[in-house]
Design a protein around this motif. Structure first.
Motif, mmCIF file in Angstrom:
data_model
loop_
_atom_site.group_PDB
_atom_site.id
_atom_site.type_symbol
_atom_site.label_atom_id
_atom_site.label_comp_id
_atom_site.label_asym_id
_atom_site.label_seq_id
_atom_site.Cartn_x
_atom_site.Cartn_y
_atom_site.Cartn_z
ATOM 1 N N CYS A 165 0.879 -1.191 0.060
ATOM 2 C CA CYS A 165 0.019 0.053 -0.075
ATOM 3 C C CYS A 165 0.937 1.300 0.106
ATOM 4 O O CYS A 165 1.540 1.471 0.902
ATOM 5 C CB CYS A 165 -0.864 -0.032 1.159
ATOM 6 S SG CYS A 165 -2.056 -1.452 1.377
ATOM 7 N N GLY A 166 0.923 2.011 -1.112
ATOM 8 C CA GLY A 166 1.658 3.191 -1.109
ATOM 9 C C GLY A 166 0.813 4.145 -0.662
ATOM 10 O O GLY A 166 -0.289 4.240 -0.441
ATOM 11 N N LEU A 167 1.708 5.480 -0.551
ATOM 12 C CA LEU A 167 1.060 6.707 0.086
ATOM 13 C C LEU A 167 1.072 7.629 -0.858
ATOM 14 O O LEU A 167 1.398 7.561 -2.003
ATOM 15 C CB LEU A 167 1.941 7.061 1.477
ATOM 16 C CG LEU A 167 1.811 5.987 2.563
ATOM 17 C CD1 LEU A 167 2.626 6.312 3.730
ATOM 18 C CD2 LEU A 167 0.379 5.638 3.007
ATOM 19 N N TRP A 168 0.617 8.990 -0.441
ATOM 20 C CA TRP A 168 0.657 10.031 -1.393
ATOM 21 C C TRP A 168 0.823 11.489 -0.783
ATOM 22 O O TRP A 168 0.556 11.584 0.571
ATOM 23 C CB TRP A 168 -0.804 10.058 -1.993
ATOM 24 C CG TRP A 168 -1.981 9.972 -1.287
ATOM 25 C CD1 TRP A 168 -2.768 10.545 -0.348
ATOM 26 C CD2 TRP A 168 -2.571 8.624 -0.574
ATOM 27 N NE1 TRP A 168 -3.643 9.909 0.528
ATOM 28 C CE2 TRP A 168 -3.418 8.782 0.443
ATOM 29 C CE3 TRP A 168 -2.069 7.373 -1.354
ATOM 30 C CZ2 TRP A 168 -4.115 7.627 0.880
ATOM 31 C CZ3 TRP A 168 -2.846 6.191 -0.458
ATOM 32 C CH2 TRP A 168 -3.894 6.321 0.292
ATOM 33 N N SER A 206 -6.548 2.099 0.430
ATOM 34 C CA SER A 206 -7.025 2.805 -0.890
ATOM 35 C C SER A 206 -6.204 2.392 -1.975
ATOM 36 O O SER A 206 -5.170 2.006 -2.321
ATOM 37 C CB SER A 206 -6.426 4.392 -0.494
ATOM 38 O OG SER A 206 -6.867 5.070 -1.681
ATOM 39 N N GLY A 207 -7.343 2.270 -2.932
ATOM 40 C CA GLY A 207 -6.855 1.764 -4.402
ATOM 41 C C GLY A 207 -6.102 2.881 -5.087
ATOM 42 O O GLY A 207 -5.666 2.473 -6.474
ATOM 43 N N ILE A 208 -5.723 3.870 -4.518
ATOM 44 C CA ILE A 208 -5.032 5.077 -5.194
ATOM 45 C C ILE A 208 -3.738 4.496 -5.721
ATOM 46 O O ILE A 208 -3.383 5.069 -7.062
ATOM 47 C CB ILE A 208 -4.985 6.464 -4.463
ATOM 48 C CG1 ILE A 208 -6.451 6.950 -4.184
ATOM 49 C CG2 ILE A 208 -4.150 7.363 -5.151
ATOM 50 C CD1 ILE A 208 -6.385 7.869 -3.165
ATOM 51 N N ASN A 209 -3.045 3.799 -4.948
ATOM 52 C CA ASN A 209 -1.646 3.323 -5.324
ATOM 53 C C ASN A 209 -1.334 2.184 -4.546
ATOM 54 O O ASN A 209 -1.007 2.379 -3.382
ATOM 55 C CB ASN A 209 -0.855 4.839 -4.656
ATOM 56 C CG ASN A 209 0.850 4.416 -4.682
ATOM 57 O OD1 ASN A 209 1.240 3.523 -5.388
ATOM 58 N ND2 ASN A 209 1.260 5.108 -3.771
ATOM 59 N N GLY A 261 3.525 2.300 3.485
ATOM 60 C CA GLY A 261 4.687 3.274 3.406
ATOM 61 C C GLY A 261 4.992 3.566 1.972
ATOM 62 O O GLY A 261 4.203 4.017 1.306
ATOM 63 N N LEU A 262 6.102 3.599 1.711
ATOM 64 C CA LEU A 262 6.633 3.708 0.221
ATOM 65 C C LEU A 262 6.122 2.821 -0.761
ATOM 66 O O LEU A 262 5.711 1.528 -0.287
ATOM 67 C CB LEU A 262 8.293 3.578 0.170
ATOM 68 C CG LEU A 262 9.057 4.457 1.184
ATOM 69 C CD1 LEU A 262 10.517 4.216 0.956
ATOM 70 C CD2 LEU A 262 8.939 6.180 0.943
ATOM 71 N N PRO A 263 5.884 3.071 -2.028
ATOM 72 C CA PRO A 263 6.130 4.332 -2.391
ATOM 73 C C PRO A 263 5.106 5.514 -2.477
ATOM 74 O O PRO A 263 3.896 5.145 -2.392
ATOM 75 C CB PRO A 263 6.479 4.005 -3.894
ATOM 76 C CG PRO A 263 5.507 2.867 -4.155
ATOM 77 C CD PRO A 263 5.195 2.306 -2.940
#
Length: 354
Positions: A165-168, A206-209, A261-263
């Motif tokens: 799970c990436g963040l933004w 979240s499916g964003i990233n 966390g990343l990316p």
């Protein structure tokens, strides 16, 4: 960041598209995306023709493709808006899927370097996760880190990581009430860290990233919970939150790991939180029932695949949540229908849509 070897035939980048002119988006991502195969899903409600620059290896799927593959399944009704991304998961034949929304552009790290989301997601997925005992230096497999004193040696081999799970940066993934109260708040903190989410702990995926191992958990990433007045804006949707909790239960049961966390990506601003508030309020209230349910659900030993797990969760949803609100009964049926559809598409060799 440790570098991993990524073969072209191992990764699909899936992009759900709600905006016809993709020129700026694709050019921003060219340094990263030009190395991989892209699956682009056009929102079935989008009428305009897509405008995509040349120089990418990609397949574009439209409403007619979705209808041809999904009908007569009820899933066709759930694949509008950002939920269209799930069709990309369905037709992909790659081991790893990286999913990025079209309102995001590449972020830069603390040194100003462009963040390669694909490489970082695959790094997370190809190094073990440690969900059964928390390491206070976060991911012990990253360069410069290790297991801390007191960490059991019997657990240091970790388990397979199935979800990253990436963040933004910029616009954080707040709900409509929070964003309405803090309209100027932005996320500017680039935290150079990855951690494994502990077993039996829920989280709002979240499916964003995201990145995930399709072979391990692909069927558990599914469209199911659709609100009566749900729109296409992030503030108005809860389908990926529901999907994420379902997926976390599956990973815990199958002894698979989830990392966060990343990316990072840079998320642009779209929509009006005040206007979205009325639509999302239904979902905000439902979460008070949903979270305790997923925290308490337990699966049987007979559930040995992601498909098995989803079917058992769907039955529990039907029995325990169905009487509370019709939206849950519909979600339970959608989960069962999706597993059936996944099996049908997987038996095609190769799938006629790929």
């Amino acid at each position: 960041m440790a570098q991993v070897s990524i073969k072209d035939n191992e990764v699909d980048v899936v992009i759900g598209v709600l905006h016809a002119d993709m020129t700026s988006f694709m050019e921003e991502w060219r340094p990263v995306f030009s190395r991989f195969h892209l699956i682009i899903i056009k929102d079935p409600d989008l009428k305009d023709e897509l405008r995509i620059p040349e120089g990418f290896n990609l397949h574009v799927y439209t409403k007619s493709d979705i209808e041809r593959v999904v009908r007569p399944s009820s899933a066709s009704l759930l694949l509008s808006g950002y939920s269209c991304r799930y069709f990309g998961y369905l037709v992909s034949q790659k081991k790893y899927i990286i999913s990025i929304d079209d309102d995001c552009i590449p972020a830069r790290d603390s040194d100003g370097n462009l963040v390669d989301v694909v490489t970082q997601h695959v790094t997370n997925l190809t190094t073990p996760a440690t969900p059964f005992f928390f390491n206070t230096l976060y991911d012990p497999y990253r360069k410069g880190a290790d297991f801390v004193r007191g960490y059991p040696f019997s657990l240091r081999s970790g388990v397979t990581c199935a979800l990253s799970c990436g963040l933004w940066l910029n616009l954080a993934d707040y709900d409509a009430p929070t964003q309405a109260l803090k309209p100027g708040q932005r996320n500017s903190r680039y935290v150079d860290a990855v951690l494994t989410v502990p077993a039996k702990v829920m989280m709002p995926v979240s499916g964003i990233n995201i990145g995930f191992d399709r072979e391990m958990v692909g069927p558990a990433l599914l469209p199911a919970l659709r609100l009566a007045r749900e729109g296409n804006l992030r503030w108005e949707t809860v389908e990926d939150i529901w999907c994420g909790m379902c997926l976390k239960v599956v990973c815990d049961h199958l002894r698979l790991g989830v990392k966060s966390g990343l990316p990072y990506v840079w998320r642009k601003e779209r929509g009006d939180a005040i206007e979205s508030l009325q639509k999302e309020w239904e979902g905000v209230k439902l979460m008070e029932e949903v979270v305790p349910f997923f925290q308490s659900v337990r699966l049987s030993r007979a559930a040995v695949t992601a498909e098995d797990c989803v079917v058992e969760i769907a039955e529990a949803v039907k029995q325990r949540l169905g009487p509370l609100d019709p939206v849950f009964a519909r979600a339970a049926q959608a989960m069962v229908d999706w597993v059936k559809l996944w099996k049908v598409v997987r038996t095609q060799s190769p799938p006629s849509v790929a």
